[in-house]
Design a protein around this motif. Structure first.
Motif, PDB file in Angstrom:
ATOM      1  N   ALA A  69     -43.856   8.316   7.233  1.00 35.38           N
ATOM      2  CA  ALA A  69     -45.090   8.846   7.832  1.00 35.38           C
ATOM      3  C   ALA A  69     -45.328   8.216   9.200  1.00 35.38           C
ATOM      4  CB  ALA A  69     -46.285   8.601   6.914  1.00 35.38           C
ATOM      5  N   LEU A  70     -45.131   6.913   9.297  1.00 35.11           N
ATOM      6  CA  LEU A  70     -45.306   6.232  10.576  1.00 35.11           C
ATOM      7  C   LEU A  70     -44.270   6.704  11.591  1.00 35.11           C
ATOM      8  CD1 LEU A  70     -46.751   4.152  12.297  1.00 35.11           C
ATOM      9  CD2 LEU A  70     -45.293   2.395  11.285  1.00 35.11           C
ATOM     10  N   GLY A  71     -43.022   6.850  11.151  1.00 36.53           N
ATOM     11  CA  GLY A  71     -41.974   7.337  12.058  1.00 36.53           C
ATOM     12  C   GLY A  71     -42.252   8.749  12.549  1.00 36.53           C
ATOM     13  N   PHE A  72     -42.612   9.653  11.632  1.00 32.70           N
ATOM     14  CA  PHE A  72     -42.933  11.023  12.033  1.00 32.70           C
ATOM     15  C   PHE A  72     -44.172  11.055  12.924  1.00 32.70           C
ATOM     16  CE2 PHE A  72     -40.753  12.738   8.012  1.00 32.70           C
ATOM     17  CZ  PHE A  72     -39.594  13.020   8.699  1.00 32.70           C
ATOM     18  N   GLY A  73     -45.166  10.228  12.592  1.00 38.39           N
ATOM     19  CA  GLY A  73     -46.374  10.167  13.418  1.00 38.39           C
ATOM     20  C   GLY A  73     -46.071   9.668  14.819  1.00 38.39           C
ATOM     21  N   LEU A  74     -45.179   8.706  14.910  1.00 36.02           N
ATOM     22  CA  LEU A  74     -44.788   8.181  16.216  1.00 36.02           C
ATOM     23  C   LEU A  74     -44.049   9.236  17.036  1.00 36.02           C
ATOM     24  CD1 LEU A  74     -44.777   5.663  18.011  1.00 36.02           C
ATOM     25  CD2 LEU A  74     -42.607   5.041  16.952  1.00 36.02           C
ATOM     26  N   VAL A  75     -43.135   9.976  16.403  1.00 36.72           N
ATOM     27  CA  VAL A  75     -42.437  11.056  17.106  1.00 36.72           C
ATOM     28  C   VAL A  75     -43.442  12.128  17.536  1.00 36.72           C
ATOM     29  CG1 VAL A  75     -40.737  12.918  16.836  1.00 36.72           C
ATOM     30  CG2 VAL A  75     -40.236  10.631  15.964  1.00 36.72           C
ATOM     31  N   HIS A  76     -44.391  12.445  16.657  1.00 38.66           N
ATOM     32  CA  HIS A  76     -45.458  13.398  16.985  1.00 38.66           C
ATOM     33  C   HIS A  76     -46.215  12.948  18.225  1.00 38.66           C
ATOM     34  CE1 HIS A  76     -48.916  16.055  16.231  1.00 38.66           C
ATOM     35  NE2 HIS A  76     -49.702  14.998  16.201  1.00 38.66           N
ATOM     36  N   LEU A  77     -46.581  11.691  18.257  1.00 34.02           N
ATOM     37  CA  LEU A  77     -47.325  11.129  19.383  1.00 34.02           C
ATOM     38  C   LEU A  77     -46.502  11.152  20.666  1.00 34.02           C
ATOM     39  CD1 LEU A  77     -49.900   9.321  20.177  1.00 34.02           C
ATOM     40  CD2 LEU A  77     -48.295   7.453  19.952  1.00 34.02           C
ATOM     41  N   LEU A  78     -45.252  10.763  20.586  1.00 41.04           N
ATOM     42  CA  LEU A  78     -44.413  10.696  21.780  1.00 41.04           C
ATOM     43  C   LEU A  78     -44.060  12.082  22.316  1.00 41.04           C
ATOM     44  CD1 LEU A  78     -42.054   7.733  20.846  1.00 41.04           C
ATOM     45  CD2 LEU A  78     -44.024   7.705  22.372  1.00 41.04           C
ATOM     46  N   MET A  79     -43.921  13.071  21.417  1.00 43.50           N
ATOM     47  CA  MET A  79     -43.595  14.427  21.874  1.00 43.50           C
ATOM     48  C   MET A  79     -44.785  15.107  22.550  1.00 43.50           C
ATOM     49  SD  MET A  79     -41.125  15.991  18.917  1.00 43.50           S
ATOM     50  CE  MET A  79     -40.930  17.564  19.727  1.00 43.50           C
ATOM     51  N   ILE A  80     -46.000  14.688  22.211  1.00 40.25           N
ATOM     52  CA  ILE A  80     -47.188  15.265  22.838  1.00 40.25           C
ATOM     53  C   ILE A  80     -47.239  14.913  24.322  1.00 40.25           C
ATOM     54  CG2 ILE A  80     -49.711  15.112  22.917  1.00 40.25           C
ATOM     55  CD1 ILE A  80     -49.655  14.816  19.883  1.00 40.25           C
ATOM     56  N   GLN A  81     -46.741  13.729  24.656  1.00 40.43           N
ATOM     57  CA  GLN A  81     -46.809  13.256  26.040  1.00 40.43           C
ATOM     58  C   GLN A  81     -45.891  14.078  26.926  1.00 40.43           C
ATOM     59  OE1 GLN A  81     -49.206  11.036  26.413  1.00 40.43           O
ATOM     60  NE2 GLN A  81     -49.334  11.215  24.200  1.00 40.43           N
ATOM     61  N   LYS A  82     -46.433  14.533  28.017  1.00 41.56           N
ATOM     62  CA  LYS A  82     -45.606  15.284  28.969  1.00 41.56           C
ATOM     63  C   LYS A  82     -44.689  14.345  29.753  1.00 41.56           C
ATOM     64  CE  LYS A  82     -48.630  19.227  29.663  1.00 41.56           C
ATOM     65  NZ  LYS A  82     -49.400  19.204  28.522  1.00 41.56           N
ATOM     66  N   ILE A  83     -45.187  13.142  30.018  1.00 38.70           N
ATOM     67  CA  ILE A  83     -44.411  12.121  30.718  1.00 38.70           C
ATOM     68  C   ILE A  83     -44.415  10.874  29.847  1.00 38.70           C
ATOM     69  CG2 ILE A  83     -44.263  10.663  32.762  1.00 38.70           C
ATOM     70  CD1 ILE A  83     -45.755  12.877  34.283  1.00 38.70           C
ATOM     71  N   LEU A  84     -43.246  10.376  29.528  1.00 35.21           N
ATOM     72  CA  LEU A  84     -43.135   9.185  28.695  1.00 35.21           C
ATOM     73  C   LEU A  84     -43.242   7.949  29.589  1.00 35.21           C
ATOM     74  CD1 LEU A  84     -42.698   8.296  25.792  1.00 35.21           C
ATOM     75  CD2 LEU A  84     -40.262   8.274  26.230  1.00 35.21           C
ATOM     76  N   THR A  85     -44.407   7.299  29.555  1.00 34.02           N
ATOM     77  CA  THR A  85     -44.628   6.126  30.389  1.00 34.02           C
ATOM     78  C   THR A  85     -44.086   4.875  29.710  1.00 34.02           C
ATOM     79  OG1 THR A  85     -46.803   5.704  29.416  1.00 34.02           O
ATOM     80  CG2 THR A  85     -46.727   7.156  31.349  1.00 34.02           C
ATOM     81  N   LEU A  86     -44.085   3.801  30.450  1.00 32.29           N
ATOM     82  CA  LEU A  86     -43.601   2.526  29.919  1.00 32.29           C
ATOM     83  C   LEU A  86     -44.437   2.074  28.726  1.00 32.29           C
ATOM     84  CD1 LEU A  86     -41.633   0.162  30.242  1.00 32.29           C
ATOM     85  CD2 LEU A  86     -43.308  -0.906  31.758  1.00 32.29           C
ATOM     86  N   HIS A  87     -45.747   2.321  28.771  1.00 32.53           N
ATOM     87  CA  HIS A  87     -46.610   1.923  27.662  1.00 32.53           C
ATOM     88  C   HIS A  87     -46.180   2.589  26.358  1.00 32.53           C
ATOM     89  CE1 HIS A  87     -49.257   1.047  31.113  1.00 32.53           C
ATOM     90  NE2 HIS A  87     -49.655   0.043  30.351  1.00 32.53           N
TER      91      HIS A  87
END
Length: 176
Positions: A131-149
């Motif tokens: 769940a945490l892994g899928f949630g993290l991928v969900h969160l990262l895919m929402i971002q249009k630009i993947l920042t350092l943070h």
């Protein structure tokens, strides 16, 4: 062992706070529904990460994460789409990151229901990792630009999941 867990928690809290400050500084919290999405999603990720770090309270924290996940999903289904299933399925077809959110919620729901109904012997808590892994991928895919943070946050949570799984399956390797 406790030092690594405390360090991971401190790093997770710091990076999460930095991401929140960055988004607020860019004026990204003007839309109320987007704000609810943002905060409920981050709180759920934070609680799932905390459940890995604080094993003494992992059940309680996991149940709280599930409640926040229900809130997050409810914002999508009720506030954003007004229970209109046709619009929801259209949105699912267009935005692939939603699949990871749904998978995360299903894993968390299975883990929670198993915990509440007394199925601890089946080791359903591994679903919290998924769940945490899928949630993290969900969160990262929402971002249009993947920042350092976000990159540091993703690497940190991924390393925490790998560390916990390594410790579970190879306990004789000593304390790291």
């Amino acid at each position: 062992m406790r030092l690594i867990e405390i360090t991971c928690f401190a790093l997770l809290a710091f990076v999460s706070w930095q991401v929140i400050l960055l988004v607020e500084s860019l004026g990204g919290l003007g839309d109320p529904i987007a704000t609810l999405y943002f905060w409920s999603g981050w709180i759920c990720i934070f609680l799932l990460s905390l459940s890995l770090i604080a094993p003494k309270y992992k059940r309680e924290i996991g149940l709280t994460a599930f409640v926040v996940g229900i809130l997050h999903s409810g914002i999508f289904v009720i506030l954003d789409f007004g229970w209109n299933l046709a619009l929801i399925f259209t949105e699912l077809k267009q935005k692939y990151y939603l699949y990871f959110g749904v998978l995360s919620f299903l894993c968390l729901m299975t883990c929670t229901l198993g915990s509440l109904w007394g199925f601890q012997r089946f080791k359903l808590y591994y679903l919290a990792y998924l769940a945490l892994g899928f949630g993290l991928v969900h969160l990262l895919m929402i971002q249009k630009i993947l920042t350092l943070h976000y990159l540091v946050l993703g690497i940190g949570i991924g390393a925490l999941i790998i560390y916990k799984l390594f410790r579970k399956f190879y306990p004789k390797c000593g304390n790291l």
